[in-house]
Design a protein around this motif. Structure first.
Motif, PDB file in Angstrom:
ATOM      1  N   ARG A   6      -0.580   6.702   6.918  1.00  0.00           N
ATOM      2  CA  ARG A   6      -0.028   7.697   5.987  1.00  0.00           C
ATOM      3  C   ARG A   6      -0.315   9.121   6.455  1.00  0.00           C
ATOM      4  O   ARG A   6       0.537  10.013   6.322  1.00  0.00           O
ATOM      5  N   ASP A  12      -9.488   0.892  11.772  1.00  0.00           N
ATOM      6  CA  ASP A  12      -9.471   0.289  10.433  1.00  0.00           C
ATOM      7  C   ASP A  12      -9.919  -1.165  10.553  1.00  0.00           C
ATOM      8  O   ASP A  12      -9.677  -1.815  11.568  1.00  0.00           O
ATOM      9  N   TYR A  28       0.824  -1.214   0.000  1.00  0.00           N
ATOM     10  CA  TYR A  28       0.000   0.000   0.000  1.00  0.00           C
ATOM     11  C   TYR A  28       0.867   1.277   0.000  1.00  0.00           C
ATOM     12  O   TYR A  28       0.593   2.208  -0.764  1.00  0.00           O
ATOM     13  N   GLU A  69      -9.068   9.099  13.331  1.00  0.00           N
ATOM     14  CA  GLU A  69      -9.017   8.862  11.882  1.00  0.00           C
ATOM     15  C   GLU A  69      -9.745   7.560  11.579  1.00  0.00           C
ATOM     16  O   GLU A  69      -9.352   6.484  12.032  1.00  0.00           O
ATOM     17  N   ALA A  74     -10.744   4.648   9.055  1.00  0.00           N
ATOM     18  CA  ALA A  74     -10.025   4.002   7.947  1.00  0.00           C
ATOM     19  C   ALA A  74      -8.586   4.521   7.892  1.00  0.00           C
ATOM     20  O   ALA A  74      -8.123   5.020   6.872  1.00  0.00           O
TER      21      ALA A  74
HETATM   22  C1  LIG Z   1      -7.692   4.079   0.611  1.00  0.00           C
HETATM   23  S1  LIG Z   1      -7.260   3.377   2.173  1.00  0.00           S
HETATM   24  C2  LIG Z   1      -7.027   4.853   3.118  1.00  0.00           C
HETATM   25  C3  LIG Z   1      -6.037   4.684   4.252  1.00  0.00           C
HETATM   26  C4  LIG Z   1      -5.561   5.978   4.895  1.00  0.00           C
HETATM   27  N1  LIG Z   1      -6.656   6.752   5.472  1.00  0.00           N
HETATM   28  C5  LIG Z   1      -4.813   6.849   3.897  1.00  0.00           C
HETATM   29  O1  LIG Z   1      -5.219   7.998   3.722  1.00  0.00           O
HETATM   30  O2  LIG Z   1      -3.818   6.384   3.313  1.00  0.00           O
HETATM   31  C6  LIG Z   1      -8.836   2.786   2.717  1.00  0.00           C
HETATM   32  C7  LIG Z   1      -8.818   2.109   4.072  1.00  0.00           C
HETATM   33  O3  LIG Z   1     -10.183   1.879   4.466  1.00  0.00           O
HETATM   34  C8  LIG Z   1     -10.225   0.695   5.231  1.00  0.00           C
HETATM   35  N2  LIG Z   1     -11.622   0.273   5.283  1.00  0.00           N
HETATM   36  C9  LIG Z   1     -12.406  -0.123   4.248  1.00  0.00           C
HETATM   37  N3  LIG Z   1     -13.650  -0.385   4.680  1.00  0.00           N
HETATM   38  C10 LIG Z   1     -13.651  -0.142   6.030  1.00  0.00           C
HETATM   39  C11 LIG Z   1     -14.645  -0.224   7.042  1.00  0.00           C
HETATM   40  N4  LIG Z   1     -15.891  -0.593   6.757  1.00  0.00           N
HETATM   41  N5  LIG Z   1     -14.302   0.099   8.308  1.00  0.00           N
HETATM   42  C12 LIG Z   1     -13.023   0.469   8.605  1.00  0.00           C
HETATM   43  N6  LIG Z   1     -12.039   0.563   7.680  1.00  0.00           N
HETATM   44  C13 LIG Z   1     -12.356   0.267   6.408  1.00  0.00           C
HETATM   45  C14 LIG Z   1      -9.277  -0.233   4.519  1.00  0.00           C
HETATM   46  O4  LIG Z   1      -8.871  -1.316   5.319  1.00  0.00           O
HETATM   47  C15 LIG Z   1      -8.144   0.734   4.146  1.00  0.00           C
HETATM   48  O5  LIG Z   1      -7.140   0.741   5.138  1.00  0.00           O
END
Ligand SMILES: C[S@@+](CC[C@H](N)C(=O)[O-])C[C@H]1O[C@@H](n2cnc3c(N)ncnc32)[C@H](O)[C@@H]1O
Length: 234
Positions: free
Chosen positions: A45, A61, A11, A38, A40
């Motif tokens: 990051r 997350d 990632y 925060e 997710a």
């Molecule tokens: C695009 S990444 C964003 C990560 C971080 N916020 C960033 O800006 O780099 C999306 C994240 O959402 C998490 N995610 C997806 N569905 C979720 C849910 N229902 N509850 C909690 N986390 C979730 C995934 O595991 C992933 O880590």
């Protein structure tokens, strides 16, 4: 195993070029005084730079593997004491604390498939906030050019890391695939228009303070990116 567990180790290299949002969220965190939730949080990051600015972060997350990467990043930045990572769903986050700021960066709310799930996630974010607390997040809706340029093609986004976008304008769903070596996953992102987000935010009990079109605070002008800063109403 969640889809993000499968690609947790790639990632950070995959999203290496995404840096434009970090300063924006760090500034929001500093203005709030913290602590910050925060939703997710991924690999930290955004959370780790917020902690490096001295603000405590609770990160939620659903992917234990993403959180393992975040934990290691917080440790190597020397801010593990300021980053509290919890496995959970952002629609029902395991957070009893009330905070002045919640954030959900990098389009993560688009992982909520149906409008009702998005509304549930917004309501859950509101519950985390102190009176007048703020919620900041970003999402997008694709332009026709973006769809035409990328649809159905594997592109080498970073050396050895390939990405493919399959757009369905009828259902307004992006199937985003990433692969590198043995790691591979396909995520669904379900977009809405700005007026639809504004309606959901109102229904969830938020006043929208700002709708930017990018992280440099330029106003939203109908283009792809939307950056919302909202205040808990009531
Ligand atoms: C695009 S990444 C964003 C990560 C971080 N916020 C960033 O800006 O780099 C999306 C994240 O959402 C998490 N995610 C997806 N569905 C979720 C849910 N229902 N509850 C909690 N986390 C979730 C995934 O595991 C992933 O880590």
């Amino acid at each position: 195993m969640t889809l993000y567990d499968r690609i947790a180790r790639i990632y950070d290299p995959w999203s290496r070029s995404v840096t434009e949002d970090v300063g924006f969220y760090v500034d929001q965190a500093l203005a709030s005084g913290g602590p910050v939730v925060e939703l997710a949080v991924g690999t930290g990051r955004i959370a780790v730079p917020i902690a490096e600015a001295g603000i405590p972060v609770i990160g939620v997350d659903s992917s234990p593997e993403m959180l393992a990467v975040a934990r290691a990043a917080a440790e190597s930045a020397g801010v593990a004491g300021l980053v509290d990572l919890r496995v959970g769903d952002l629609r029902d986050p395991p957070v009893s604390e009330r905070v002045p700021l919640a954030i959900c960066p990098f389009r993560s709310l688009l992982h909520m498939e149906m409008e009702a799930e998005k509304l549930g996630a917004l309501r859950a974010a509101r519950e985390l906030l102190e009176p007048e607390g703020r919620f900041a997040f970003d999402v997008f809706a694709p332009s026709r050019e973006d769809i035409e340029e990328t649809h159905g093609r594997w592109l080498e986004r970073e050396p050895g890391i390939f990405e493919r976008a399959d757009w369905d304008e009828g259902s307004r769903t992006l199937s985003l695939s990433v692969r590198s070596g043995d790691a591979q996953a396909t995520f669904e992102l379900n977009w809405l228009s700005a007026p639809e987000w504004l309606r959901l935010l109102d229904e969830a009990g938020f006043d929208v303070l700002e709708l930017y079109g990018w992280f440099d605070s330029r106003p939203f002008d109908g283009e792809e990116d939307m950056v919302f800063v909202c205040r808990r109403r009531g």
